[in-house]
Design a protein around this motif. Structure first.
Motif, PDB file in Angstrom:
ATOM      1  N   ALA A  36       0.831  -1.205   0.000  1.00 17.89           N
ATOM      2  CA  ALA A  36       0.000   0.000   0.000  1.00 17.89           C
ATOM      3  C   ALA A  36       0.862   1.250   0.000  1.00 17.89           C
ATOM      4  CB  ALA A  36      -0.917   0.005   1.224  1.00 17.89           C
ATOM      5  N   LEU A  37       0.311   2.290  -0.576  1.00 19.98           N
ATOM      6  CA  LEU A  37       0.882   3.632  -0.517  1.00 19.98           C
ATOM      7  C   LEU A  37      -0.136   4.502   0.203  1.00 19.98           C
ATOM      8  CD1 LEU A  37       2.887   5.888  -1.308  1.00 19.98           C
ATOM      9  CD2 LEU A  37       1.650   6.086  -3.477  1.00 19.98           C
ATOM     10  N   LEU A  38       0.245   4.974   1.378  1.00 18.87           N
ATOM     11  CA  LEU A  38      -0.635   5.830   2.171  1.00 18.87           C
ATOM     12  C   LEU A  38      -0.145   7.259   2.037  1.00 18.87           C
ATOM     13  CD1 LEU A  38      -0.842   3.650   5.416  1.00 18.87           C
ATOM     14  CD2 LEU A  38      -2.255   3.517   3.361  1.00 18.87           C
ATOM     15  N   VAL A  39      -1.012   8.144   1.596  1.00 21.22           N
ATOM     16  CA  VAL A  39      -0.646   9.546   1.404  1.00 21.22           C
ATOM     17  C   VAL A  39      -1.518  10.397   2.309  1.00 21.22           C
ATOM     18  CG1 VAL A  39      -0.469  11.432  -0.251  1.00 21.22           C
ATOM     19  CG2 VAL A  39       0.007   9.100  -0.993  1.00 21.22           C
ATOM     20  N   GLY A  40      -0.860  11.229   3.098  1.00 16.74           N
ATOM     21  CA  GLY A  40      -1.585  12.134   3.983  1.00 16.74           C
ATOM     22  C   GLY A  40      -0.614  13.028   4.713  1.00 16.74           C
ATOM     23  N   VAL A  41      -1.118  14.125   5.223  1.00 17.12           N
ATOM     24  CA  VAL A  41      -0.257  15.062   5.944  1.00 17.12           C
ATOM     25  C   VAL A  41       0.134  14.455   7.289  1.00 17.12           C
ATOM     26  CG1 VAL A  41      -1.191  17.095   4.812  1.00 17.12           C
ATOM     27  CG2 VAL A  41      -2.242  16.270   6.911  1.00 17.12           C
ATOM     28  N   GLY A  42       1.177  15.013   7.892  1.00 14.03           N
ATOM     29  CA  GLY A  42       1.644  14.537   9.186  1.00 14.03           C
ATOM     30  C   GLY A  42       0.544  14.588  10.226  1.00 14.03           C
ATOM     31  N   GLY A  43       0.443  13.510  11.002  1.00 13.36           N
ATOM     32  CA  GLY A  43      -0.574  13.455  12.039  1.00 13.36           C
ATOM     33  C   GLY A  43      -1.922  12.949  11.573  1.00 13.36           C
ATOM     34  N   SER A  44      -2.007  12.490  10.314  1.00  9.83           N
ATOM     35  CA  SER A  44      -3.293  12.010   9.803  1.00  9.83           C
ATOM     36  C   SER A  44      -3.534  10.537  10.137  1.00  9.83           C
ATOM     37  CB  SER A  44      -3.393  12.237   8.287  1.00  9.83           C
ATOM     38  OG  SER A  44      -2.372  11.531   7.612  1.00  9.83           O
ATOM     39  N   GLY A  45      -2.558   9.869  10.740  1.00 12.98           N
ATOM     40  CA  GLY A  45      -2.771   8.503  11.210  1.00 12.98           C
ATOM     41  C   GLY A  45      -2.250   7.403  10.316  1.00 12.98           C
ATOM     42  N   ARG A  46      -1.411   7.718   9.357  1.00 15.55           N
ATOM     43  CA  ARG A  46      -0.901   6.689   8.444  1.00 15.55           C
ATOM     44  C   ARG A  46      -0.146   5.589   9.181  1.00 15.55           C
ATOM     45  NH1 ARG A  46       2.581  10.772   5.336  1.00 15.55           N
ATOM     46  NH2 ARG A  46       2.791  11.217   7.510  1.00 15.55           N
ATOM     47  N   GLN A  47       0.782   5.984  10.047  1.00 11.23           N
ATOM     48  CA  GLN A  47       1.579   4.995  10.771  1.00 11.23           C
ATOM     49  C   GLN A  47       0.745   4.276  11.832  1.00 11.23           C
ATOM     50  OE1 GLN A  47       5.711   5.974  11.800  1.00 11.23           O
ATOM     51  NE2 GLN A  47       5.402   7.919  10.742  1.00 11.23           N
ATOM     52  N   SER A  48      -0.118   4.991  12.515  1.00 12.03           N
ATOM     53  CA  SER A  48      -0.955   4.363  13.537  1.00 12.03           C
ATOM     54  C   SER A  48      -1.888   3.330  12.912  1.00 12.03           C
ATOM     55  CB  SER A  48      -1.785   5.420  14.274  1.00 12.03           C
ATOM     56  OG  SER A  48      -0.942   6.325  14.933  1.00 12.03           O
ATOM     57  N   LEU A  49      -2.483   3.667  11.785  1.00  9.55           N
ATOM     58  CA  LEU A  49      -3.356   2.719  11.083  1.00  9.55           C
ATOM     59  C   LEU A  49      -2.576   1.486  10.651  1.00  9.55           C
ATOM     60  CD1 LEU A  49      -5.560   5.086   8.910  1.00  9.55           C
ATOM     61  CD2 LEU A  49      -6.395   3.358  10.497  1.00  9.55           C
ATOM     62  N   THR A  50      -1.368   1.696  10.171  1.00  5.72           N
ATOM     63  CA  THR A  50      -0.547   0.573   9.730  1.00  5.72           C
ATOM     64  C   THR A  50      -0.188  -0.325  10.903  1.00  5.72           C
ATOM     65  OG1 THR A  50       0.353   1.891   7.924  1.00  5.72           O
ATOM     66  CG2 THR A  50       1.600  -0.061   8.580  1.00  5.72           C
ATOM     67  N   ARG A  51       0.199   0.266  12.019  1.00  6.50           N
ATOM     68  CA  ARG A  51       0.551  -0.528  13.205  1.00  6.50           C
ATOM     69  C   ARG A  51      -0.656  -1.318  13.716  1.00  6.50           C
ATOM     70  NH1 ARG A  51       5.516   0.774  14.631  1.00  6.50           N
ATOM     71  NH2 ARG A  51       6.324   2.799  14.030  1.00  6.50           N
ATOM     72  N   LEU A  52      -1.809  -0.676  13.766  1.00  5.51           N
ATOM     73  CA  LEU A  52      -3.001  -1.356  14.242  1.00  5.51           C
ATOM     74  C   LEU A  52      -3.437  -2.458  13.269  1.00  5.51           C
ATOM     75  CD1 LEU A  52      -5.030  -1.449  16.529  1.00  5.51           C
ATOM     76  CD2 LEU A  52      -6.367   0.301  15.352  1.00  5.51           C
ATOM     77  N   SER A  53      -3.362  -2.192  11.977  1.00  6.59           N
ATOM     78  CA  SER A  53      -3.703  -3.202  10.977  1.00  6.59           C
ATOM     79  C   SER A  53      -2.779  -4.412  11.084  1.00  6.59           C
ATOM     80  CB  SER A  53      -3.602  -2.626   9.564  1.00  6.59           C
ATOM     81  OG  SER A  53      -4.471  -1.558   9.395  1.00  6.59           O
ATOM     82  N   SER A  54      -1.497  -4.149  11.252  1.00  5.71           N
ATOM     83  CA  SER A  54      -0.529  -5.240  11.397  1.00  5.71           C
ATOM     84  C   SER A  54      -0.838  -6.084  12.617  1.00  5.71           C
ATOM     85  CB  SER A  54       0.892  -4.685  11.515  1.00  5.71           C
ATOM     86  OG  SER A  54       1.218  -3.935  10.387  1.00  5.71           O
ATOM     87  N   PHE A  55      -1.164  -5.418  13.705  1.00  9.38           N
ATOM     88  CA  PHE A  55      -1.511  -6.130  14.935  1.00  9.38           C
ATOM     89  C   PHE A  55      -2.761  -6.978  14.723  1.00  9.38           C
ATOM     90  CE2 PHE A  55      -3.988  -6.219  18.885  1.00  9.38           C
ATOM     91  CZ  PHE A  55      -3.113  -6.907  19.698  1.00  9.38           C
ATOM     92  N   MET A  56      -3.766  -6.421  14.064  1.00  7.40           N
ATOM     93  CA  MET A  56      -5.017  -7.155  13.832  1.00  7.40           C
ATOM     94  C   MET A  56      -4.796  -8.388  12.958  1.00  7.40           C
ATOM     95  SD  MET A  56      -7.639  -3.974  13.303  1.00  7.40           S
ATOM     96  CE  MET A  56      -8.936  -4.999  12.664  1.00  7.40           C
ATOM     97  N   CYS A  57      -3.852  -8.313  12.036  1.00 10.79           N
ATOM     98  CA  CYS A  57      -3.559  -9.436  11.139  1.00 10.79           C
ATOM     99  C   CYS A  57      -2.499 -10.383  11.718  1.00 10.79           C
ATOM    100  CB  CYS A  57      -3.087  -8.902   9.785  1.00 10.79           C
ATOM    101  SG  CYS A  57      -4.329  -7.980   8.886  1.00 10.79           S
ATOM    102  N   ASN A  58      -2.026 -10.092  12.923  1.00  9.52           N
ATOM    103  CA  ASN A  58      -0.951 -10.878  13.561  1.00  9.52           C
ATOM    104  C   ASN A  58       0.331 -10.868  12.750  1.00  9.52           C
ATOM    105  OD1 ASN A  58      -2.350 -11.651  15.899  1.00  9.52           O
ATOM    106  ND2 ASN A  58      -3.397 -13.262  14.762  1.00  9.52           N
ATOM    107  N   TYR A  59       0.662  -9.733  12.191  1.00  6.98           N
ATOM    108  CA  TYR A  59       1.893  -9.571  11.422  1.00  6.98           C
ATOM    109  C   TYR A  59       2.901  -8.787  12.248  1.00  6.98           C
ATOM    110  CZ  TYR A  59      -0.510 -10.938   7.093  1.00  6.98           C
ATOM    111  OH  TYR A  59      -1.185 -11.603   6.117  1.00  6.98           O
ATOM    112  N   LYS A  60       4.153  -9.143  12.062  1.00  2.00           N
ATOM    113  CA  LYS A  60       5.233  -8.385  12.691  1.00  2.00           C
ATOM    114  C   LYS A  60       5.418  -7.100  11.887  1.00  2.00           C
ATOM    115  CE  LYS A  60       9.909  -8.986  12.418  1.00  2.00           C
ATOM    116  NZ  LYS A  60      11.094  -9.790  12.242  1.00  2.00           N
ATOM    117  N   ILE A  61       5.730  -6.016  12.569  1.00  2.00           N
ATOM    118  CA  ILE A  61       5.966  -4.763  11.849  1.00  2.00           C
ATOM    119  C   ILE A  61       7.442  -4.410  11.961  1.00  2.00           C
ATOM    120  CG2 ILE A  61       5.420  -3.211  13.748  1.00  2.00           C
ATOM    121  CD1 ILE A  61       3.931  -1.561  11.408  1.00  2.00           C
ATOM    122  N   PHE A  62       8.008  -3.977  10.848  1.00  2.00           N
ATOM    123  CA  PHE A  62       9.410  -3.568  10.819  1.00  2.00           C
ATOM    124  C   PHE A  62       9.481  -2.166  10.247  1.00  2.00           C
ATOM    125  CE2 PHE A  62      13.420  -2.925   8.686  1.00  2.00           C
ATOM    126  CZ  PHE A  62      14.308  -3.221   9.711  1.00  2.00           C
TER     127      PHE A  62
END
Length: 176
Positions: A36-62
């Motif tokens: 995925a390519l997530l585009v948004g201004v700083g503070g829009s939640g791109r990294q938080s969404l990715t971390r939460l999605s990874s956790f929900m899918c039981n994936y390790k995040i690097f």
């Protein structure tokens, strides 16, 4: 549950668009070769969404830890560890990379290679490549004990496992 299992908790405000984007990212992660390519201004939640999605899918995040002394050697070491985790160990992994972490243009070329072919050319020297082949051989023989595999076929299996288990999420900002 995420906040109970991670050292840096997230205080999130959940709203409709957040949930829609969360489900989209999860869907990308569950698809073979989903990136995925997530585009948004700083503070829009791109990294938080990715971390939460990874956790929900039981994936390790690097996510690479960029410092002033971070250069090509550290980048290659991070990529090696990432590919070994996804290809040999079979660990589903999300590689989160932001625009601020791209210190050299060659970083983008390596990401491009990963997206297109599943590998970075000449990343592994012959001795490390042999270790990868031996690691994948054990996995291949578990699947079919009677079949004999060539080194090229085993490395192709490693690349395919990388493509299957590694999901790249680029989080970029449209503002410089």
């Amino acid at each position: 549950e995420y906040n109970n299992t991670h050292k840096t908790p997230m205080n999130l405000v959940i709203f409709r668009y957040f949930l829609e984007h969360l489900s989209r990212i999860c869907r990308c992660l569950k698809v073979f070769g989903g990136n995925a390519l997530l585009v948004g201004v700083g503070g829009s939640g791109r990294q938080s969404l990715t971390r939460l999605s990874s956790f929900m899918c039981n994936y390790k995040i690097f996510q690479p830890e960029i410092s002033k002394s971070y250069g090509m050697a550290e980048w290659k070491d991070d990529l090696k560890a990432l590919l070994l985790s996804a290809g040999v160990k079979g660990q589903p992994t999300v590689f989160l990379l932001t625009d601020a972490q791209i210190k050299m243009e060659s970083f983008l070329q390596d990401v491009d290679n990963l997206l297109n072919t599943g590998e970075v050319p000449n990343l592994f020297p012959p001795d490390e490549k042999q270790e990868i082949i031996e690691g994948v051989r054990a996995i291949a023989q578990q699947e079919d004990k009677s079949k004999e595999y060539s080194p090229m076929a085993l490395f192709a299996m490693f690349v395919n496992r990388c493509r299957e288990n590694l999901h790249i999420i680029l989080a970029f900002s449209p503002i410089d």
